[in-house]
Design a protein around this motif. Structure first.
Motif, mmCIF file in Angstrom:
data_model
loop_
_atom_site.group_PDB
_atom_site.id
_atom_site.type_symbol
_atom_site.label_atom_id
_atom_site.label_comp_id
_atom_site.label_asym_id
_atom_site.label_seq_id
_atom_site.Cartn_x
_atom_site.Cartn_y
_atom_site.Cartn_z
ATOM 1 N N LEU A 126 -43.349 65.655 -16.095
ATOM 2 C CA LEU A 126 -43.056 65.650 -17.524
ATOM 3 C C LEU A 126 -43.835 66.724 -18.267
ATOM 4 C CD1 LEU A 126 -42.775 61.864 -18.353
ATOM 5 C CD2 LEU A 126 -40.984 63.580 -18.390
ATOM 6 N N ARG A 149 -35.700 64.908 -20.790
ATOM 7 C CA ARG A 149 -35.409 64.225 -19.531
ATOM 8 C C ARG A 149 -33.922 64.211 -19.197
ATOM 9 N NH1 ARG A 149 -39.016 59.216 -21.480
ATOM 10 N NH2 ARG A 149 -37.988 59.910 -23.361
ATOM 11 N N GLU A 189 -32.848 64.365 -15.585
ATOM 12 C CA GLU A 189 -33.618 63.570 -14.626
ATOM 13 C C GLU A 189 -32.732 62.864 -13.591
ATOM 14 O OE1 GLU A 189 -35.130 59.784 -15.811
ATOM 15 O OE2 GLU A 189 -37.170 60.506 -15.424
ATOM 16 N N ALA A 247 -43.169 50.439 -24.023
ATOM 17 C CA ALA A 247 -42.908 51.736 -23.386
ATOM 18 C C ALA A 247 -43.616 51.844 -22.034
ATOM 19 C CB ALA A 247 -43.364 52.868 -24.297
ATOM 20 N N LEU A 291 -40.234 47.940 -20.799
ATOM 21 C CA LEU A 291 -38.958 48.659 -20.734
ATOM 22 C C LEU A 291 -38.814 49.442 -19.423
ATOM 23 C CD1 LEU A 291 -36.400 48.810 -22.355
ATOM 24 C CD2 LEU A 291 -37.305 50.755 -23.594
ATOM 25 N N ARG A 292 -39.881 49.502 -18.667
ATOM 26 C CA ARG A 292 -39.779 50.164 -17.352
ATOM 27 C C ARG A 292 -39.209 49.222 -16.294
ATOM 28 N NH1 ARG A 292 -44.531 54.646 -16.800
ATOM 29 N NH2 ARG A 292 -44.757 55.105 -19.016
ATOM 30 N N GLY A 326 -36.390 48.770 -15.755
ATOM 31 C CA GLY A 326 -35.224 49.488 -15.227
ATOM 32 C C GLY A 326 -35.551 50.258 -13.958
ATOM 33 N N HIS A 327 -36.813 50.563 -13.731
ATOM 34 C CA HIS A 327 -37.181 51.296 -12.515
ATOM 35 C C HIS A 327 -36.877 50.483 -11.258
ATOM 36 C CE1 HIS A 327 -40.139 54.056 -14.876
ATOM 37 N NE2 HIS A 327 -38.870 54.376 -15.050
ATOM 38 N N ILE A 376 -33.067 51.078 -10.232
ATOM 39 C CA ILE A 376 -32.554 52.407 -9.836
ATOM 40 C C ILE A 376 -31.819 52.267 -8.497
ATOM 41 C CG2 ILE A 376 -33.250 54.747 -9.133
ATOM 42 C CD1 ILE A 376 -35.562 54.463 -11.209
ATOM 43 N N LEU A 410 -32.045 63.770 -8.185
ATOM 44 C CA LEU A 410 -32.949 63.699 -9.339
ATOM 45 C C LEU A 410 -33.331 65.126 -9.741
ATOM 46 C CD1 LEU A 410 -35.356 60.792 -8.281
ATOM 47 C CD2 LEU A 410 -33.320 60.673 -9.719
ATOM 48 N N LEU A 459 -43.097 56.264 -8.386
ATOM 49 C CA LEU A 459 -42.872 55.811 -9.764
ATOM 50 C C LEU A 459 -43.632 54.518 -10.081
ATOM 51 C CD1 LEU A 459 -41.424 56.482 -12.357
ATOM 52 C CD2 LEU A 459 -39.348 55.448 -11.449
ATOM 53 N N ARG A 475 -50.318 54.156 -15.516
ATOM 54 C CA ARG A 475 -50.108 54.423 -16.943
ATOM 55 C C ARG A 475 -50.532 53.218 -17.774
ATOM 56 N NH1 ARG A 475 -50.169 59.110 -17.829
ATOM 57 N NH2 ARG A 475 -48.302 59.683 -16.681
HETATM 58 C C1 HEM Z 1 -33.461 57.619 -11.560
HETATM 59 C C2 HEM Z 1 -33.843 57.051 -12.659
HETATM 60 C C3 HEM Z 1 -35.227 57.165 -13.257
HETATM 61 C C4 HEM Z 1 -36.270 57.975 -12.954
HETATM 62 C C5 HEM Z 1 -36.338 59.047 -11.871
HETATM 63 C C6 HEM Z 1 -37.346 57.678 -13.881
HETATM 64 C C7 HEM Z 1 -38.566 58.308 -13.901
HETATM 65 C C8 HEM Z 1 -39.536 58.123 -14.851
HETATM 66 C C9 HEM Z 1 -40.795 58.833 -14.920
HETATM 67 C C10 HEM Z 1 -41.259 59.884 -13.925
HETATM 68 C C11 HEM Z 1 -41.462 58.369 -15.993
HETATM 69 C C12 HEM Z 1 -42.843 58.793 -16.477
HETATM 70 C C13 HEM Z 1 -43.855 57.898 -15.799
HETATM 71 C C14 HEM Z 1 -45.278 58.103 -16.293
HETATM 72 O O1 HEM Z 1 -45.737 59.246 -16.257
HETATM 73 O O2 HEM Z 1 -45.921 57.129 -16.688
HETATM 74 C C15 HEM Z 1 -40.632 57.368 -16.632
HETATM 75 C C16 HEM Z 1 -40.950 56.694 -17.783
HETATM 76 C C17 HEM Z 1 -40.208 55.673 -18.321
HETATM 77 N N1 HEM Z 1 -39.036 55.153 -17.825
HETATM 78 FE FE1 HEM Z 1 -38.006 55.855 -16.234
HETATM 79 N N2 HEM Z 1 -36.949 56.663 -14.710
HETATM 80 C C18 HEM Z 1 -35.665 56.319 -14.369
HETATM 81 C C19 HEM Z 1 -34.894 55.316 -14.936
HETATM 82 C C20 HEM Z 1 -35.311 54.475 -15.938
HETATM 83 C C21 HEM Z 1 -34.577 53.340 -16.427
HETATM 84 C C22 HEM Z 1 -33.212 52.885 -15.892
HETATM 85 C C23 HEM Z 1 -35.322 52.765 -17.426
HETATM 86 C C24 HEM Z 1 -35.057 51.565 -18.299
HETATM 87 C C25 HEM Z 1 -33.982 50.807 -18.299
HETATM 88 C C26 HEM Z 1 -36.517 53.582 -17.568
HETATM 89 C C27 HEM Z 1 -37.518 53.354 -18.483
HETATM 90 C C28 HEM Z 1 -38.629 54.142 -18.637
HETATM 91 C C29 HEM Z 1 -39.563 54.009 -19.746
HETATM 92 C C30 HEM Z 1 -39.476 53.029 -20.899
HETATM 93 C C31 HEM Z 1 -40.548 54.992 -19.550
HETATM 94 C C32 HEM Z 1 -41.718 55.299 -20.484
HETATM 95 C C33 HEM Z 1 -41.240 56.369 -21.433
HETATM 96 C C34 HEM Z 1 -42.257 56.777 -22.474
HETATM 97 O O3 HEM Z 1 -43.189 56.050 -22.761
HETATM 98 O O4 HEM Z 1 -42.104 57.879 -22.986
HETATM 99 N N3 HEM Z 1 -36.487 54.578 -16.648
HETATM 100 N N4 HEM Z 1 -39.469 57.224 -15.894
#
Ligand code: HEM
Length: 437
Positions: A2, A70, A73, A165, A169-170, A172-173, A176, A199, A251, A258
């Motif tokens: 990021l 993103r 992504e 955040a 809401l994560r 969702g991870h 995937i 990705l 992740l 985090r």
């Molecule tokens: C292939 C799909 C996805 C990938 C590769 C991905 C990857 C990531 C990465 C690398 C981060 C930053 C982690 C960190 O540095 O702490 C992140 C943050 C986050 N992701 Fe995902 N993610 C995916 C799908 C999703 C889905 C489906 C959701 C929710 C339904 C989600 C919700 C979040 C949230 C809420 C954050 C924190 C954002 C923020 O605070 O700015 N992600 N994700």
């Protein structure tokens, strides 16, 4: 990932906006200027403009540039960005046809409708899948089918909470999928792609001018969502963002670290905040299966040490929800605040909202119809977020209603110029001060 290139991206984005490239300056709209008033800039194939961050592996591909860096992504995310970009431009064109006004007015009217539609899909289609009926009723999250909503509360802070955040809401991870793919109009799979291979790679979305996006959409529409549980795909555990040296990220480690980095209180502390039973020991974790309780006990010394993301994502989901009781509470309260603290909530009456005749038009719009309109689909299930079934049959796109833009013929709302403040229900602190909004 990021942070790399972030500064450069911010600079590029600000020049994108400062240069008047988004709206207001007809010079920046490509091709037919009069036909593009109020529209967002596109590239060939009605895709987002070039200039974002991604990894290109095939000649002819490019990195789409969105308001959110993103965008590239994952293919599902890039595809949805294209959908909403096109929707903006369809709406702008609809308004242009009925109103003789300047480009930036059309842009602002369109933006207001887009905001309304996103609120409607989020609260009307997504939250009923994410959260149980009881909590939606308790927190007044469901939408009205007619009339206006009058409960705006200026004392509610709608900003996104740290724990949401960084943990809830994560959830969702854990959903995937291991693969993406293409499906034909007959819903036959023609190709699949391993998630780790796509990705940050824009190929399957941008290739051939985006003409495979409908096939990608059909694959997503026709594939069951994965459960929220302790299982996470290898694609984002051991294979996340593999670089040329073979280095990858995990992740789940990101999420846990985090949470600690942000000093989030523990799982138990948030349970207490939500009024849920607090575990005195591992055997007391009432919302976890016996197997998960043992795994947590083998991992943490004390039950009070369990990280909020770990404890929340491993809870057994409620019967009518995607998530367990803790995340249901944290997400429910967050979505409550976003709604109650929004003076411009789309069901509001007065200048902050829409006149009744426009609101009723917006109420007709569904995610299914949006996918039809923007991707040129011919059939789709009525509720795009559920699989096709007897209760959710495939219907023709032409049978689904869309907005009648004639309701926007006259200037009725607060966009395109300032008006004297008229706070909702007399609660607005600025009411009567005559400030520009
Ligand atoms: C292939 C799909 C996805 C990938 C590769 C991905 C990857 C990531 C990465 C690398 C981060 C930053 C982690 C960190 O540095 O702490 C992140 C943050 C986050 N992701 Fe995902 N993610 C995916 C799908 C999703 C889905 C489906 C959701 C929710 C339904 C989600 C919700 C979040 C949230 C809420 C954050 C924190 C954002 C923020 O605070 O700015 N992600 N994700």
């Amino acid at each position: 990932f990021l942070l790399s290139g972030y500064r450069e991206q911010v600079n590029r984005l600000s020049s994108y906006i400062d240069g008047g490239m988004i709206y207001g300056d007809t010079k920046s709209f490509n091709e037919n200027l009069s036909g593009k008033l109020g529209s967002l800039r596109t590239s060939e194939g009605d895709l987002l403009p070039d200039g974002g961050i991604c990894n290109i592996h095939q000649a002819g591909d490019f990195c789409q540039l969105g308001g959110d860096e993103r965008v590239n992504e994952a293919p599902s995310l890039s595809g949805l960005h294209v959908v909403f970009l096109r929707l903006h431009n369809i709406i702008a064109e609809g308004i242009r046809k009925v109103r003789n006004c300047r480009s930036h007015v059309i842009f602002l009217e369109t933006k207001k409708i887009m905001g309304a539609i996103i609120q409607q899909i989020t609260y009307g289609e997504y939250l009923p899948v994410l959260l149980g009926k009881q909590i939606r009723e308790d927190l007044d999250l469901d939408l009205l089918s007619r009339g206006f909503w009058r409960k705006y509360d200026p004392d509610v802070n709608p900003t996104v909470k740290n724990v949401v955040a960084t943990a809830a809401l994560r959830y969702g991870h854990s959903q995937i999928p291991p693969e993406f793919g293409y499906k034909t109009m007959q819903f036959a799979t023609t190709q699949t792609f391993k998630t780790e291979d796509v990705l940050m790679d824009p190929h399957i979305v941008v290739t051939q001018g985006g003409s495979n996006i409908p096939d990608l959409a059909r694959f997503l529409l026709d594939t069951p969502a994965r459960k929220m549980d302790r299982q996470v795909e290898d694609a984002v555990r051991n294979e996340l963002f593999r670089d040329v040296n073979g280095l990858t990220f995990d992740l789940m480690s990101f999420n846990i670290q985090r949470g600690r980095d942000h000093a989030l209180p523990s799982y138990n502390a948030w349970r207490e905040w939500c009024g849920l039973p607090v575990a005195q020991n591992f055997a007391n974790l009432v919302d976890h299966s016996a197997d998960v309780r043992t795994r947590l006990q083998n991992t943490y010394v004390d039950v009070n040490d369990v990280d909020v993301f770990v404890g929340g994502v491993t809870e057994t989901p409620r019967d009518d929800a995607l998530v367990g009781p803790l995340f249901e509470c944290l997400l429910g309260r967050q979505f409550h605040d976003i709604k109650f603290g929004d003076r411009y909530w789309y069901e509001t009456n007065g200048v902050e909202g829409f006149p009744r005749r426009q609101l009723q038009e917006i109420r007709k719009v569904t995610l299914s119809k949006i996918l039809c309109e923007t991707l040129g689909l011919e059939i789709i299930q009525k509720d795009a977020l559920s699989l096709t079934s007897a209760d959710n049959p495939l219907v023709t796109c032409s049978s689904l209603p869309f907005i009648d833009f004639s309701r926007w013929r006259h200037r009725t709302s607060n966009v395109g110029g300032w008006i004297w403040n008229r706070g909702a229900k007399g609660k607005d602190k600025d009411k009567g001060k005559g400030k520009k909004p």
